[in-house]
Design an enzyme around this catalytic site. Structure first.
Site, PDB file in Angstrom:
ATOM      1  N   CYS A 133       0.843  -0.994   0.043  1.00 28.32           N
ATOM      2  CA  CYS A 133      -0.141   0.095  -0.046  1.00 28.32           C
ATOM      3  C   CYS A 133       0.887   1.022   0.093  1.00 28.32           C
ATOM      4  CB  CYS A 133      -1.013  -0.132   1.248  1.00 28.32           C
ATOM      5  SG  CYS A 133      -2.179   1.452   1.424  1.00 28.32           S
ATOM      6  N   ASP A 185       0.323   3.553   1.785  1.00 26.66           N
ATOM      7  CA  ASP A 185       0.317   4.371   3.000  1.00 26.66           C
ATOM      8  C   ASP A 185       1.607   4.759   3.448  1.00 26.66           C
ATOM      9  OD1 ASP A 185       0.287   4.750   6.128  1.00 26.66           O
ATOM     10  OD2 ASP A 185      -2.006   4.205   5.776  1.00 26.66           O
ATOM     11  N   ARG A 238       3.136   4.965   6.233  1.00 30.02           N
ATOM     12  CA  ARG A 238       3.476   4.303   7.611  1.00 30.02           C
ATOM     13  C   ARG A 238       3.970   2.782   7.230  1.00 30.02           C
ATOM     14  NH1 ARG A 238      -2.277   4.769  10.415  1.00 30.02           N
ATOM     15  NH2 ARG A 238      -2.957   4.142   8.285  1.00 30.02           N
ATOM     16  N   HIS A 267      -2.134  -3.881   5.091  1.00 32.65           N
ATOM     17  CA  HIS A 267      -2.047  -3.614   6.489  1.00 32.65           C
ATOM     18  C   HIS A 267      -3.427  -3.242   7.137  1.00 32.65           C
ATOM     19  CE1 HIS A 267      -2.825   0.825   5.933  1.00 32.65           C
ATOM     20  NE2 HIS A 267      -2.553   0.528   4.507  1.00 32.65           N
ATOM     21  N   CYS A 312      -6.339  -0.204   6.843  1.00 33.37           N
ATOM     22  CA  CYS A 312      -6.054   0.500   5.592  1.00 33.37           C
ATOM     23  C   CYS A 312      -7.259   1.356   5.184  1.00 33.37           C
ATOM     24  CB  CYS A 312      -6.016  -0.444   4.320  1.00 33.37           C
ATOM     25  SG  CYS A 312      -5.785   0.229   2.944  1.00 33.37           S
TER      26      CYS A 312
END
Length: 219
Positions: A41, A43, A45, A97, A100
């Site tokens: 992803c 993202d 993080r 994750h 999400c």
């Protein structure tokens, strides 16, 4: 706003690497020989190299919102082709994750604009497994389940591409693994979804779905 602090960080990082391994960048500049392709992803993080403790040059990376593998996404497929046919990676790690935002938007059917078209695929997955997910509002754990289901579905989607089917026909050693990363503990959860041949796709897919269905539900 100035980016000077980022350039400062970069200079410090480079100096630290060169201090511990003077030949690191010279060696890296002349070859790229990763064993792994990470599909994850976007993202911020979920940084691939840091999560699995690998240095630059050891993992080839493709990231998009909600870690999707869509057969008309030529960006993703081009990365897969280069990784498999040119770099000769041996393992593809498809990683979602928990928590999400893309999966959450699809599950709760929030309208967000253009990205709704991209997340439509996850909406279809949610409908496909509605009997497991139930009412998202009444079952907060449904988001985590859908994050796992999405990974399993994307592993299957990747394995059914002509790129991977052809690689396995050539008897190229190549495995696809499905994982989910925990933002709260920094740990990877292996979903047990590993496929290394065409004839493993459907049996492994069904076993993975059954394992997710068998998860104990909160009281």
């Amino acid at each position: 706003m100035s980016l000077e602090h980022l350039f400062d960080n970069n200079r410090a990082w480079s100096a630290n690497i060169r201090a511990s391994n003077p030949a690191f960048f010279e060696t890296l500049a002349h070859q790229q020989n990763p064993r792994y392709l990470w599909i994850g992803c976007s993202d911020s993080r979920v940084p691939a190299n840091e999560i699995i403790g690998l240095a630059p040059g050891e993992v080839f990376v493709h990231r998009n919102v909600a870690n999707l593998v869509i057969h008309t996404d030529f960006n993703c497929l081009s990365v897969v082709q280069f990784a498999v046919e040119v770099l000769g990676v041996r393992d593809i790690i498809l990683t979602g994750h928990y928590g999400c935002g893309g999966v959450k938007a699809a599950l709760e059917q929030h309208e967000m604009g253009l990205i709704d078209n991209w997340l439509h695929t996850i909406g279809l997955i949610a409908e496909k497994h509605r009997s497991l997910l139930g009412d998202p509002a009444a079952q907060p754990f449904a988001l985590d389940l859908l994050c796992e289901l999405n990974v399993v579905e994307q592993v299957r989607s990747l394995c059914t591409t002509t790129l991977l089917r052809n690689a396995w026909r050539r008897r190229q050693p190549l495995s696809v693994h499905g994982c989910v990363y925990g933002l709260e503990d920094g740990l990877l959860n292996d979903l047990g979804t590993t496929i290394s041949a065409v004839d493993e796709i459907d049996p492994m897919y069904h076993r993975s779905i059954e394992r997710i269905f068998a998860k104990p539900r909160p009281a």
